[in-house]
Scaffold this motif. Structure first.
Motif, PDB file in Angstrom:
ATOM      1  N   VAL A   1       0.829  -1.195   0.000  1.00  0.00           N
ATOM      2  CA  VAL A   1       0.000   0.000   0.000  1.00  0.00           C
ATOM      3  C   VAL A   1       0.864   1.246   0.000  1.00  0.00           C
ATOM      4  N   VAL A   2       1.876   1.250   0.858  1.00  0.00           N
ATOM      5  CA  VAL A   2       2.796   2.382   0.918  1.00  0.00           C
ATOM      6  C   VAL A   2       3.500   2.557  -0.414  1.00  0.00           C
ATOM      7  N   HIS A   3       3.930   1.443  -1.010  1.00  0.00           N
ATOM      8  CA  HIS A   3       4.616   1.502  -2.295  1.00  0.00           C
ATOM      9  C   HIS A   3       3.698   2.089  -3.369  1.00  0.00           C
ATOM     10  N   ALA A   4       2.438   1.660  -3.368  1.00  0.00           N
ATOM     11  CA  ALA A   4       1.484   2.160  -4.360  1.00  0.00           C
ATOM     12  C   ALA A   4       1.246   3.649  -4.192  1.00  0.00           C
ATOM     13  N   ASP A   5       1.131   4.084  -2.934  1.00  0.00           N
ATOM     14  CA  ASP A   5       0.926   5.520  -2.675  1.00  0.00           C
ATOM     15  C   ASP A   5       2.135   6.330  -3.125  1.00  0.00           C
ATOM     16  N   LEU A   6       3.324   5.817  -2.833  1.00  0.00           N
ATOM     17  CA  LEU A   6       4.553   6.515  -3.213  1.00  0.00           C
ATOM     18  C   LEU A   6       4.677   6.591  -4.734  1.00  0.00           C
ATOM     19  N   LEU A   7       4.342   5.489  -5.400  1.00  0.00           N
ATOM     20  CA  LEU A   7       4.391   5.467  -6.868  1.00  0.00           C
ATOM     21  C   LEU A   7       3.467   6.515  -7.462  1.00  0.00           C
ATOM     22  N   GLU A   8       2.244   6.596  -6.935  1.00  0.00           N
ATOM     23  CA  GLU A   8       1.297   7.575  -7.468  1.00  0.00           C
ATOM     24  C   GLU A   8       1.796   9.003  -7.265  1.00  0.00           C
ATOM     25  N   GLN A   9       2.391   9.281  -6.108  1.00  0.00           N
ATOM     26  CA  GLN A   9       2.902  10.629  -5.846  1.00  0.00           C
ATOM     27  C   GLN A   9       4.013  11.001  -6.827  1.00  0.00           C
TER      28      GLN A   9
ATOM     29  N   LEU B   1       4.325   9.695  -9.914  1.00  0.00           N
ATOM     30  CA  LEU B   1       3.694   9.830 -11.226  1.00  0.00           C
ATOM     31  C   LEU B   1       2.912  11.135 -11.344  1.00  0.00           C
ATOM     32  N   LEU B   2       2.303  11.579 -10.252  1.00  0.00           N
ATOM     33  CA  LEU B   2       1.539  12.826 -10.286  1.00  0.00           C
ATOM     34  C   LEU B   2       2.424  14.018 -10.635  1.00  0.00           C
TER      35      LEU B   2
ATOM     36  N   ARG C   1       4.412   7.455 -21.956  1.00  0.00           N
ATOM     37  CA  ARG C   1       5.431   6.401 -22.095  1.00  0.00           C
ATOM     38  C   ARG C   1       5.394   5.431 -20.924  1.00  0.00           C
ATOM     39  N   PHE C   2       5.154   5.970 -19.722  1.00  0.00           N
ATOM     40  CA  PHE C   2       5.162   5.130 -18.526  1.00  0.00           C
ATOM     41  C   PHE C   2       4.045   4.093 -18.544  1.00  0.00           C
ATOM     42  N   LYS C   3       2.987   4.335 -19.306  1.00  0.00           N
ATOM     43  CA  LYS C   3       1.881   3.363 -19.361  1.00  0.00           C
ATOM     44  C   LYS C   3       2.355   2.011 -19.901  1.00  0.00           C
TER      45      LYS C   3
ATOM     46  N   SER D   1      -2.494   0.714 -15.099  1.00  0.00           N
ATOM     47  CA  SER D   1      -3.741   0.778 -14.347  1.00  0.00           C
ATOM     48  C   SER D   1      -3.835   2.075 -13.544  1.00  0.00           C
ATOM     49  N   VAL D   2      -2.730   2.487 -12.924  1.00  0.00           N
ATOM     50  CA  VAL D   2      -2.727   3.717 -12.131  1.00  0.00           C
ATOM     51  C   VAL D   2      -2.938   4.932 -13.023  1.00  0.00           C
ATOM     52  N   ILE D   3      -2.168   5.018 -14.102  1.00  0.00           N
ATOM     53  CA  ILE D   3      -2.166   6.213 -14.953  1.00  0.00           C
ATOM     54  C   ILE D   3      -3.486   6.398 -15.686  1.00  0.00           C
ATOM     55  N   THR D   4      -4.155   5.317 -16.025  1.00  0.00           N
ATOM     56  CA  THR D   4      -5.402   5.415 -16.792  1.00  0.00           C
ATOM     57  C   THR D   4      -6.649   5.495 -15.904  1.00  0.00           C
ATOM     58  N   SER D   5      -6.475   5.407 -14.600  1.00  0.00           N
ATOM     59  CA  SER D   5      -7.641   5.478 -13.714  1.00  0.00           C
ATOM     60  C   SER D   5      -8.189   6.900 -13.675  1.00  0.00           C
ATOM     61  N   SER D   6      -9.500   7.020 -13.542  1.00  0.00           N
ATOM     62  CA  SER D   6     -10.139   8.341 -13.550  1.00  0.00           C
ATOM     63  C   SER D   6      -9.692   9.184 -12.369  1.00  0.00           C
ATOM     64  N   GLY D   7      -9.480   8.527 -11.217  1.00  0.00           N
ATOM     65  CA  GLY D   7      -9.031   9.266 -10.043  1.00  0.00           C
ATOM     66  C   GLY D   7      -7.673   9.892 -10.251  1.00  0.00           C
ATOM     67  N   PHE D   8      -6.748   9.125 -10.827  1.00  0.00           N
ATOM     68  CA  PHE D   8      -5.409   9.656 -11.076  1.00  0.00           C
ATOM     69  C   PHE D   8      -5.452  10.788 -12.097  1.00  0.00           C
ATOM     70  N   ILE D   9      -6.237  10.620 -13.155  1.00  0.00           N
ATOM     71  CA  ILE D   9      -6.336  11.654 -14.202  1.00  0.00           C
ATOM     72  C   ILE D   9      -6.855  12.952 -13.602  1.00  0.00           C
ATOM     73  N   ASN D  10      -7.842  12.875 -12.728  1.00  0.00           N
ATOM     74  CA  ASN D  10      -8.391  14.085 -12.100  1.00  0.00           C
ATOM     75  C   ASN D  10      -7.388  14.728 -11.152  1.00  0.00           C
ATOM     76  N   ARG D  11      -6.665  13.911 -10.374  1.00  0.00           N
ATOM     77  CA  ARG D  11      -5.666  14.462  -9.450  1.00  0.00           C
ATOM     78  C   ARG D  11      -4.503  15.096 -10.203  1.00  0.00           C
ATOM     79  N   HIS D  12      -4.114  14.484 -11.307  1.00  0.00           N
ATOM     80  CA  HIS D  12      -3.030  15.049 -12.126  1.00  0.00           C
ATOM     81  C   HIS D  12      -3.468  16.364 -12.760  1.00  0.00           C
ATOM     82  N   LEU D  13      -4.725  16.420 -13.214  1.00  0.00           N
ATOM     83  CA  LEU D  13      -5.263  17.655 -13.790  1.00  0.00           C
ATOM     84  C   LEU D  13      -5.265  18.774 -12.752  1.00  0.00           C
TER      85      LEU D  13
END
Length: 305
Positions: free
Chosen positions: A4-12, A14-15, A24-26, A34-46
């Motif tokens: 879980v910690v690793h996933a959170d760190l990865l998202e931070q 990528l953001l 490219r990372f996809k 899966s992380v990059i194409t998720s709607s939640g990640f797209i909205n947070r990145h925006l």
């Protein structure tokens, strides 16, 4: 727990990455995709991209323009990284795309062939995007149609008793805005609220010489406020500092500081949309103000049309 910690760190991590790198990372692995194409990640990145540019006063707001030398397309507007374009190659054709992801979507043909007014904006109440087109239908009368990207169908709003003096709607505070002429030939500002699907007049500034020059003016956005820009050298600029409040209009000083702005350019070739280049400008303030303040603001995003 470690995963879980690793996933959170990865998202931070990528953001904080640019859109071109995220594309490219996809391809790295399924979990990254899966992380990059998720709607939640797209909205947070925006949101991160928007806030990063919003508070970066070294570059100001990012603007976008269409570099189509053939005149086959015209830029309607931009919102959350998407751009809306009307094609003159095929009558009634409207396109919405993301120049960074190179995704391009052709909308159903509108029955309005050559629109005299148009607009594009984001409706936060429905998390949807709206395209508006209108055509003159008699004296001081315009027939209007709208399409939401989720519905993908044109809907007739009806007729509004105005003649549009500016073609492209300026998106501000959840509404599109134009300078129009009413039934009494008076020039006024009107808005179309995307969530309420309603037109209404916006209170305009009062001041010596303001209204007589309305016919030579355009609307724009500065510091997220609606502005009236006189289309002449060193012309007056009015800013509505509090939306829809008549007393908040302010005439800006003639002598302004030079600003720095980022201008994004994109083009379309063979049904593909391309991001051409980015140029930093430090030209004469008046020129930048009149030209680029009227261009739509562009935010880098992964949002798909």
């Amino acid at each position: 727990m470690a995963e879980v910690v690793h996933a959170d760190l990865l998202e931070q991590i990528l953001l904080r990455s640019e859109v071109k790198d995220l594309i490219r990372f996809k391809s790295v692995c399924k979990s990254w995709h899966s992380v990059i194409t998720s709607s939640g990640f797209i909205n947070r990145h925006l949101n991160r991209s928007y806030n990063k540019d919003r508070h970066n006063y070294e570059i100001g707001h990012r603007r976008i323009r269409l570099t189509d030398g053939s005149g086959s397309y015209t830029l309607v507007g931009s919102s959350n990284g998407l751009v809306c374009i009307i094609s003159y190659l095929r009558i009634g054709e409207v396109l919405v795309g993301n120049p960074l992801t190179r995704e391009l979507r052709q909308l159903p043909l509108s029955t309005i062939d050559l629109p005299s007014c148009r607009g594009f904006g984001y409706d936060s109440s429905t998390d949807d995007y709206t395209v508006l087109v209108g055509a003159k239908n008699g004296k001081n009368r315009t027939c209007v149609q709208v399409l939401s990207l989720k519905s993908n169908e044109w809907k007739v709003i009806g007729e509004v008793m105005y003649t549009f003096m500016t073609a492209d709607g300026v998106f501000c505070n959840g509404a599109l805005h134009w300078i129009v002429r009413d039934q009494n030939s008076k020039r006024v500002i009107i808005s179309y609220d995307l969530s309420k699907e309603q037109f209404k007049e916006i209170p305009q500034p009062e001041g010596e010489g303001c209204l007589p020059r309305f016919s030579w003016s355009s609307l724009g956005i500065m510091k997220e406020c609606l502005c009236i820009i006189e289309n002449s050298n060193f012309g007056d600029v009015w800013m509505m500092k509090k939306y829809n409040v008549k007393q908040s209009w302010e005439l800006l000083p003639r002598h302004r500081e030079i600003i720095y702005t980022i201008v994004h350019s994109f083009s379309i070739h063979k049904d593909e949309i391309f991001f051409d280049f980015r140029s930093k400008s430090s030209w004469d303030w008046d020129y930048v103000f009149r030209v680029f303040i009227m261009a739509p603001i562009f935010v880098k995003s992964l949002v798909s049309p």
